[in-house]
Every structure is written in C-alpha cells, then in structure tokens.
Scaffold this active site. Structure first.
Site, PDB file in Angstrom:
ATOM      1  N   GLU A 200      44.917  38.079  34.581  1.00  7.92           N
ATOM      2  CA  GLU A 200      45.544  36.752  34.674  1.00  7.92           C
ATOM      3  C   GLU A 200      46.821  36.642  33.845  1.00  7.92           C
ATOM      4  OE1 GLU A 200      42.107  37.028  34.273  1.00  7.92           O
ATOM      5  OE2 GLU A 200      41.118  35.296  35.186  1.00  7.92           O
TER       6      GLU A 200
ATOM      7  N   TYR B  54      36.435  35.488  44.228  1.00  9.70           N
ATOM      8  CA  TYR B  54      36.677  34.107  43.811  1.00  9.70           C
ATOM      9  C   TYR B  54      37.049  33.230  45.009  1.00  9.70           C
ATOM     10  CZ  TYR B  54      37.121  34.055  38.640  1.00  9.70           C
ATOM     11  OH  TYR B  54      36.895  34.049  37.290  1.00  9.70           O
TER      12      TYR B  54
ATOM     13  N   ASP C 267      28.529  39.290  32.308  1.00  7.56           N
ATOM     14  CA  ASP C 267      29.940  39.170  32.709  1.00  7.56           C
ATOM     15  C   ASP C 267      30.718  40.378  32.173  1.00  7.56           C
ATOM     16  OD1 ASP C 267      31.946  37.947  34.134  1.00  7.56           O
ATOM     17  OD2 ASP C 267      32.344  36.361  32.672  1.00  7.56           O
TER      18      ASP C 267
ATOM     19  N   SER D  55      37.525  39.397  31.795  1.00  6.56           N
ATOM     20  CA  SER D  55      38.423  39.090  30.687  1.00  6.56           C
ATOM     21  C   SER D  55      37.956  37.810  30.010  1.00  6.56           C
ATOM     22  CB  SER D  55      39.854  38.909  31.191  1.00  6.56           C
ATOM     23  OG  SER D  55      39.927  37.817  32.079  1.00  6.56           O
TER      24      SER D  55
HETATM   25 ZN    ZN Z   1      33.435  34.174  36.430  1.00  5.29          ZN
END
Ligand code: ZN
Length: 383
Positions: free
Chosen positions: A76, A136, A291, A295
C-alpha cells in the site's frame, strides 16, 4: 508404521488428562488413558514403531489458521512496501498445521496461481494448506474463470476471500453485489461438498458489519455463510462483532499486532477474548487467525505512513502463551479459538480435535519453556 506419543497431557481441545496417543496411516488410531499397559504393542517386532515419551509435555490439536498471506501482502506504500511470502520453515515452527491462504489488497502483482503454488509447497512439506479464491475486490480474480469452477475443480479452494468491506480499499459493494457473490460461493460450495465460506476483511469504515447484516436480513443466505475478520481492529467494531455473534454469526480476531496498532485502538486477541468471556458470549463462535505476512502499517501523529511490520505465523502460539501465562486463562477455554472452532466454521472435517479417526495433526508444547516442542502433521513428524 505406528507412532506412539506416550504420557502426554492431552487437550483435545478439552482437557483429557494424561494419555497415550496412537497414530497410524496419517490418522489418530486411538487415544488411551496413560494407565494403559503398552508393553504388548511395544514388544511387536514386526511393526515399525516410532515411540515418543512425552512426559511433562502438553498435546493440542495442530492449530488451524484461517488467514495467511502465503504470497505476501502489503504494497500500500508502493513497491518498496511489499511483504515477502510466508516461508515453510517459519510455518513449521509456529505450531500451526492447517493454513488457509488469501490474496490481499494487491491482486494485480500477486496472483491466485502463486497462492495455489504455495499451498502445494506447504503440502509437500507435510502441512495442510487451503485457499480462498477472489481477493479484496469484485469482480473476483479466479484461477479457472469463475468462483464456481474454482470451488468445484480445485481441491484447495474452500471459499472466497478476503473480500474487503467497510474499508477505503474495498470495492464499495452494494448489498445486492455482496448477496450475489455470497450465493454463488454458497451454491458452488454445496456442489463441491465444501462450506463455501465468504471470508470478509473488515476495515475501520463506518459501516462495520452492516452490509453483511443487510444481506442476511434481505435474502435467504444464512449468517454463518460469512466469516468476518479483524473484528478486534477497534473498540466499536468489536462491540458490533459482539452483537453480530448474538445473532448467530461467527467472528475472527487478528492475532498479529504491534505496540503502535494497540496504541491506535486495536484490542489484542486475548483482551478481546476476555471481554467476550465477561459478556457471556458464545465462545464457540470466536476464532483467531494470524494474518501472517500481511502488512501492519504504522502511522505517525499526522497520520502519515512511517513504516510497516508484517503479520507473523507464530502469533497464534504467542496469543496462547500470553493468555495462559499472563492472564491465567485456561488452555481448555482458549484453545478452541485456534483449533476446533475455525475447523468447524471452514468445514475442515477431521481437523481441530484429537480423537480416533481424525487427522493426526498434533502440536506438542513444552509448558516449562512455553515453546512448541514438536509437531506432527498428517501423522508425520514435521518439527
Ligand atoms: Zn485483511
């Protein structure tokens, strides 16, 4: 070959006391009280027996991690902020034996073929590995051209995810769009004999869980078709999550965190679990995932990105250790969140429990050092 794990304190995840575990053909053959005399079995010359005296050790089901970023996450902050892929060596030391991989924000330079290749790599190392199709965003990237054919034709694909909602990085779905993709995932899952779960990434957006709740209210799709994660991201999202499980839903807390994220208002997995316990919520509807290799962004006081850390595969075990050592939570109470609960929710039959006929996935913990001492996956000693 038969494997014997003798004199171990068993949490199946329920506390079973001192036991002998007998493994064969990748499965748990039987679980015996430690008072059982094994000298006849040990005396058999014709059978190859791997004998492990685990006195002083604790055996738990191998952990089930419903979210790892096999192919690495992040990016990101530009190409310099990409998180590397999850390495098998790191995975083997984590105490986890079942991994479910997903793409994240980046479904352009990271691909589902990469995630599938990592599943196969993990399987060769003796671990169990599955994945979600999609990412996503919608329209969902797929391996074979559609979510349905991915679920039907690829054994590793067990659902769709992590589909982002209530997040500025999400596709800003309408209720109808979420309902349509959820019903496609559900029906294809039914045809494939899988749960076809829709695993949802929850951001810190105002909407919280309302999009899922609207789909459940307005359609015939049951609430347990959805599996929302990062519910410990903020206090208000956690409160919304508690309401959501009262309605029959399931929620997932993220175990990987940083001091910076906790300072920004994230609640640690253990603290979130304690709040749920205090509120008498159904704990069988709560899970933790690592997870791993996502990041974890760090922002300064002005809200600018100043650094990134990565989610860690061993965060499930460190959460367990923190719960037991620092908060005196019983192992029996918290263990289902990383074993039987995620296995049941994901429809992974024969995983998450230590009992006869189930997969021989076992994590051995040394309670003196609170370390993972050994791991069997599919009956094979992998650590
Ligand atoms: Zn997530």
């Amino acid at each position: 070959m038969i494997t014997l794990i003798r004199n171990v304190e068993l949490f199946s995840p329920a506390s079973e006391g001192l036991c002998h575990l007998v493994l064969s053909g990748g499965l748990i053959e039987t679980v015996l009280p430690a008072t059982t005399d094994l000298s006849d079995l040990l005396g058999l010359k014709a059978i190859d027996i791997e004998d492990f005296d685990a006195r002083g050790m604790i055996a738990t089901p191998g952990f089930v991690d419903s979210l790892v970023h096999f192919a690495g996450g992040g990016g990101e902050g530009g190409f310099g902020t990409r998180i590397p892929e999850l390495l098998v060596d790191e995975a083997l030391r984590s105490g986890t034996t079942t991994f479910v991989g997903a793409l994240g924000t980046d479904s352009v330079t990271r691909t589902l073929s990469n995630v599938l290749a990592k599943c196969r790599e993990f399987q060769i190392a003796g671990l169990s590995a599955y994945m979600y199709t999609g990412s996503y965003h919608l329209p969902a990237p797929t391996l074979t051209g559609s979510v349905s054919t991915d679920l039907l034709y690829i054994p590793e694909v067990i659902g769709l995810g992590e589909l982002a909602i209530a997040d500025h990085r999400a596709s800003q779905l309408s209720t109808a769009e979420l309902a349509r993709i959820a019903s496609q995932t559900r029906v294809s899952g039914m045809l494939a004999g899988k749960r076809g779960i829709v695993f949802c990434h929850l951001g810190d957006g105002e909407g919280k869980l309302s999009l899922i709740e609207q789909v459940v209210e307005q359609t015939d799709i049951p609430i347990h078709q959805f599996y929302p994660t990062h519910i410990n991201r903020t206090q208000t999202l956690m409160e919304a999550g508690f309401e959501y499980i009262r309605k029959g839903g399931v929620i997932d807390f993220t175990a990987s965190t940083t001091p910076e994220l906790l300072q920004q208002g994230e609640i640690s997995c253990v603290q979130a679990f304690i709040r749920a316990q205090e509120k008498n919520l159904p704990l069988s509807q709560i899970t933790f995932s690592s997870d791993a290799n996502a990041s974890l962004p760090e922002f300064d006081a002005e809200g600018d990105l100043v650094g990134l850390k990565a989610g860690r595969a061993d965060s499930l075990f460190s959460t367990l250790r923190e719960a037991v050592l620092e908060h005196k939570i019983s192992l029996e109470a918290i263990l289902p969140c990383i074993t039987s609960n995620p296995a049941r929710i994901l429809g992974l039959n024969r995983k998450g429990h230590i009992k006869a006929g189930w997969d021989a996935d076992i994590t051995l913990i040394d309670p003196k050092e609170w370390q993972v001492a050994a791991v069997w996956s599919g009956g094979k000693k992998v650590l």
